[in-house]
Design an enzyme around this catalytic site. Sequence first.
Site, PDB file in Angstrom:
ATOM      1  N   LYS A  99      -2.490  -4.047  -2.525  1.00  0.00           N
ATOM      2  CA  LYS A  99      -1.226  -3.940  -1.787  1.00  0.00           C
ATOM      3  C   LYS A  99      -0.478  -5.270  -1.881  1.00  0.00           C
ATOM      4  CE  LYS A  99       0.594  -2.573   2.765  1.00  0.00           C
ATOM      5  NZ  LYS A  99       0.246  -2.102   4.120  1.00  0.00           N
ATOM      6  N   SER A 122       2.721   1.963   6.007  1.00  0.00           N
ATOM      7  CA  SER A 122       3.382   1.190   4.959  1.00  0.00           C
ATOM      8  C   SER A 122       2.617   1.173   3.641  1.00  0.00           C
ATOM      9  CB  SER A 122       3.577  -0.247   5.430  1.00  0.00           C
ATOM     10  OG  SER A 122       2.316  -0.890   5.617  1.00  0.00           O
ATOM     11  N   SER A 181      -0.884   2.034   9.319  1.00  0.00           N
ATOM     12  CA  SER A 181      -0.422   1.961   7.929  1.00  0.00           C
ATOM     13  C   SER A 181      -1.488   2.178   6.870  1.00  0.00           C
ATOM     14  CB  SER A 181       0.268   0.616   7.678  1.00  0.00           C
ATOM     15  OG  SER A 181       1.521   0.599   8.316  1.00  0.00           O
TER      16      SER A 181
END
Length: 494
Positions: free
Chosen positions: A80, A160, A184
């Site tokens: 990420k 997210s 998330s």
Amino acid sequence: MTNLTELTLAEIRGGVAAGTFKAVEVAESFNAAVADAQAALNAFIVTTPEAALAAAAKVDADRAAGKPLGKMAGVPIGMKDLFATKGVQTTAASKILAGFKPEYESTVSQKLWDAGAGMLGKLNLDQFAMGSSNETSAFGNVISPWRRPGDTAPLAPGGSSGGSSAAIAARLCPAATGTDTGGSIRQPAAFTGISGIKPTYGRCSRWGVVAFASSLDQAGPMARTVTDCAIMLEAMAGFDPKDATSLDMPVPDWSAALSADLRGKKVGIPREYRLDGLSADVAKSWDDGIAWLKDAGAEVVDVSLPHSKYALPTYYIIAPAEASSNLARYDGVRYGLRDLPDGANLQDMYAATRAAGFGPEVKRRILIGTYVLSAGFYDAYYTQAQKVRTLIARDFEEAFKQCDVILAPTAPSAAFALGEKSADPLEMYLNDVFSVPASLAGLPAMSVPAGVDAQGLPLGLQIIGRPFDEQGVLNAGLAIEQRAAFSAKPEKWW
């Protein structure tokens, strides 16, 4: 030859160790899958095929030399783009960090590289991890590989960590890092039919992770199976003296202790989570989960979490307040974007840089956070929110006197189409209604796929555990995974 991109993390690791195939072959297969899907799914901000191949070549060389292999040996993963990676662009999906290449490696990513993992690239996300649909990235929306039957409308992969969830579901990587501030990891996992665990706050170091809300942010693994999540979490977790909130505790061997036998365990069902208007499909999957855990030997008990109804407003005071403080460091002076209009003074540069660099959702949360921290409103909002947070944590403490884990839906619905909720921030924030309470209390919580809704889209179930009891969460997740026998995957259209 087996299609290597269909293998799980555990299968890849085992195959490389046994010499069934080489780590380089695995890396090449996933590099090709990433390249093939990037234009359609936009899951990655930066791809690093060379890094994946270099790590794989080292694993093959170590195996040939008879050296011991790490927990993640031969497994290429997605990272990420919130984790600092030395020499590789790290942006938090924001223009304000475009082109920023750190001179250091985050603790979590370094642990994974040390364990033998390789990096396929940096995954797209909601800007600064602020969002539930992956529509706030400065590098474009991530598109879920899932579609409604007979409909080409692009669906949200969740947020997210939407780049992570989309990439795993589309078989672009067997596993990926995520971060969870208010859901998330769990909500995107539910939207795309994969698993993901947010460990106890402090299990994984936050050092080198771009900060959103420091008292809530926690890194965790995302993968297709509970076993894969356990293996990857073992590699990610551990004490880090560079992080003041890091837990100084040994890392258990979660994967070796996995057991779907829940005899003697009690599962709590929070009555407050039966919301008015809860999707019938979600309610049915929850009931299915209760039946599966009973079948695994658990006793199901009713529990109460009376302050849950205040969790969302509490979260959307505390998280923006911490964000407004954390994001003050982006000023155009030291790194990242600098916007310097002609004749501008220092304050003008700050204002111009932030106006150009931050997206609308980030600005919205900074404004909210600055407001609730201001002199006239600090006690009315921020202090009150911290008190309610304590009450929410206390509710969980009381509930865990009656049960070992809590079962709830992960999200109130299946994935929605991009654009369906972006016009109304409050409706978007409601996506986190089931995930936020565990975050506020710092508890381990996991989402596992539990089936599909009437349209064939994945639904997830959430298991919440006591502090430090990742094992209990993983075991309950495994019991659900075995009984749900979730095998649905998106049909390839990209």
